[in-house]
Design a protein around this motif. Structure first.
Motif, short mmCIF file in Angstrom:
data_model
loop_
_atom_site.label_atom_id
_atom_site.label_comp_id
_atom_site.label_asym_id
_atom_site.label_seq_id
_atom_site.Cartn_x
_atom_site.Cartn_y
_atom_site.Cartn_z
N MET A 4 -44.71 -24.70 -23.60
CA MET A 4 -44.94 -24.24 -24.97
C MET A 4 -44.58 -22.76 -25.12
SD MET A 4 -48.55 -25.97 -26.03
CE MET A 4 -48.80 -27.76 -25.99
N ALA A 5 -45.08 -21.96 -24.17
CA ALA A 5 -44.85 -20.51 -24.25
C ALA A 5 -43.37 -20.17 -24.07
CB ALA A 5 -45.69 -19.79 -23.20
N PRO A 49 -40.61 -19.89 -27.79
CA PRO A 49 -40.04 -18.75 -28.50
C PRO A 49 -38.93 -18.07 -27.72
CG PRO A 49 -42.43 -18.63 -28.49
CD PRO A 49 -42.06 -19.77 -27.59
N LEU A 50 -39.00 -18.12 -26.37
CA LEU A 50 -37.96 -17.47 -25.56
C LEU A 50 -36.65 -18.24 -25.65
CD1 LEU A 50 -40.23 -16.76 -22.43
CD2 LEU A 50 -39.64 -15.21 -24.31
N LEU A 67 -43.19 -12.99 -36.56
CA LEU A 67 -44.65 -13.11 -36.61
C LEU A 67 -45.21 -11.99 -37.46
CD1 LEU A 67 -44.58 -15.09 -34.05
CD2 LEU A 67 -46.71 -13.98 -33.42
N ILE A 84 -45.69 -20.84 -36.06
CA ILE A 84 -46.00 -19.77 -35.11
C ILE A 84 -46.41 -18.48 -35.83
CG2 ILE A 84 -43.66 -18.81 -34.94
CD1 ILE A 84 -44.08 -18.79 -31.87
N LEU A 136 -50.61 -21.18 -28.74
CA LEU A 136 -50.14 -21.38 -27.35
C LEU A 136 -48.64 -21.09 -27.23
CD1 LEU A 136 -52.21 -24.45 -26.05
CD2 LEU A 136 -52.42 -22.04 -25.42
N PRO A 137 -47.79 -21.65 -28.10
CA PRO A 137 -46.37 -21.26 -28.02
C PRO A 137 -46.17 -19.77 -28.30
CG PRO A 137 -46.60 -23.29 -29.27
CD PRO A 137 -47.99 -22.76 -29.05
N ALA A 138 -46.99 -19.20 -29.20
CA ALA A 138 -46.83 -17.79 -29.56
C ALA A 138 -47.10 -16.86 -28.38
CB ALA A 138 -47.75 -17.43 -30.73
N LEU A 139 -47.74 -17.37 -27.30
CA LEU A 139 -47.90 -16.59 -26.07
C LEU A 139 -46.57 -16.00 -25.64
CD1 LEU A 139 -50.15 -18.72 -23.67
CD2 LEU A 139 -50.50 -16.33 -24.27
N GLY A 140 -45.50 -16.77 -25.84
CA GLY A 140 -44.16 -16.36 -25.39
C GLY A 140 -43.57 -15.22 -26.19
N THR A 141 -44.19 -14.84 -27.31
CA THR A 141 -43.65 -13.73 -28.10
C THR A 141 -44.17 -12.39 -27.59
OG1 THR A 141 -45.49 -13.71 -29.68
CG2 THR A 141 -43.63 -15.17 -30.18
N GLU A 191 -46.76 -10.88 -28.55
CA GLU A 191 -47.47 -10.12 -29.60
C GLU A 191 -48.94 -9.94 -29.23
OE1 GLU A 191 -46.57 -8.84 -32.62
OE2 GLU A 191 -44.45 -9.41 -32.53
N VAL A 250 -51.77 -12.41 -30.55
CA VAL A 250 -51.84 -13.74 -29.95
C VAL A 250 -52.84 -13.73 -28.80
CG1 VAL A 250 -50.54 -15.55 -28.78
CG2 VAL A 250 -49.45 -14.17 -30.56
#
Lengths: 141, 144
Positions: free
Chosen positions: A60-61, A64-65, A77, B23, B106-111, B113, B116
């Motif tokens: 999931m993480a 965005p990558l 965001l 997100i 949970l996906p936003a962890l990858g940004t 920010e 999050v």
């Protein structure tokens, strides 16, 4: 803060979310609920179960990558509320989803998709409550 | 193979959350702001997800068992009770305050920010507090 209406991207993203839910059920026999997956990470009774959840969250993480690599732009965001409100909201969400037995992904997608009465009721409750909350915070207070 | 498949499934979900706009807490809060800066996009997210999940689940659940596990793990309770209704209403309250829900965060962890991490730390604290309260009340109400 205005945001752009994106029906096509949102529908397309929704198709991917649905596909992920179906794949997880087809391969591993599980409901794709973020609450359950996250909660299980903090329960160390079964190591192979823990690893499965950790792999899901890592994937999931990576979303965005991979999006950034594919499109060249980072996903947007906004920061519509101050940090203390994010923290307060997070704490309340944690309590609510524990007692409610799930969140948007578990109840709103997976539960409704299998026509669970509980999930339909839960989804109506949290959607209505969120609309009311935002109404009060933005237009009354 | 089991973990690789889980990673890929997570990635499909994470991409879906990213592409759809779920997100972005600003977009989520605008979806709820019917009488202000309303952005109906998120209705399309749910529409898209159900368009796949309803027929997909029907096909999958007609099988004997999942491909990589011994059996399907589905919730067996059907009871609509106060706990479900109030818990979900409380979730909506927090969602309306923060703009993040667990599946969006949970996906936003990858940004990377900051918000999050704040949200997820508080969310986990809430989950653990609720677990502790439930264990306590289970001890209290257990028949002797």
């Amino acid at each position: 803060m205005e945001t752009e209406f994106t029906p096509l991207a949102s529908f397309g993203g929704g198709l991917l979310i649905g596909a992920a839910a179906v794949l997880l059920m087809a391969l591993h026999g599980r409901i794709l609920g973020a609450t359950g997956i996250l909660g299980g990470l903090f329960r160390l009774s079964d190591l192979s179960d823990w690893a499965l959840r950790a792999a899901l969250v890592a994937g999931m993480a990576a979303g965005p990558l991979v999006y950034l690599l594919a499109t060249g732009t980072a996903p947007e965001l906004g920061q519509p509320v101050p940090a203390w409100a994010v923290a307060l909201g997070g704490l309340i969400v944690g309590l609510g989803v524990s007692y409610g037995g799930g969140c948007t992904s578990g109840h709103g997608v997976c539960g409704i998709a299998r026509f669970s009465r509980r999930s339909v009721v839960a989804t109506i409750c949290f959607m209505a409550s969120a609309v009311l909350t935002v109404f009060v915070l933005r237009h009354v207070v | 193979m089991r973990l690789v498949s889980a990673f890929v499934i997570g990635l499909v979900f994470g991409l879906g959350i990213t592409v759809s706009g779920m997100i972005n807490p600003a977009k989520v809060l605008n979806f709820f702001d019917l009488f202000g800066t309303w952005d109906p996009s998120l209705a399309f997210v749910m529409g898209g997800a159900l368009a796949v999940a309803i027929p997909g689940y029907r096909l999958v659940l007609a099988r004997q068992a999942p491909a990589m596990a011994p059996r399907f793990q589905l919730p067996d309770t059907q009871v609509v009770d106060l706990r479900l209704v109030l818990g979900s209403a409380v979730f909506g309250l927090g969602w309306g305050i923060a703009g993040f829900c667990p599946g969006g965060a949970l996906p936003a962890l990858g940004t990377g920010e900051r918000d999050v991490y704040i949200f997820l730390a508080a969310l986990v604290a809430g989950l653990l507090i609720a677990r502790w309260l439930q264990a306590r009340s289970a001890l209290v109400t257990r028949p002797l």
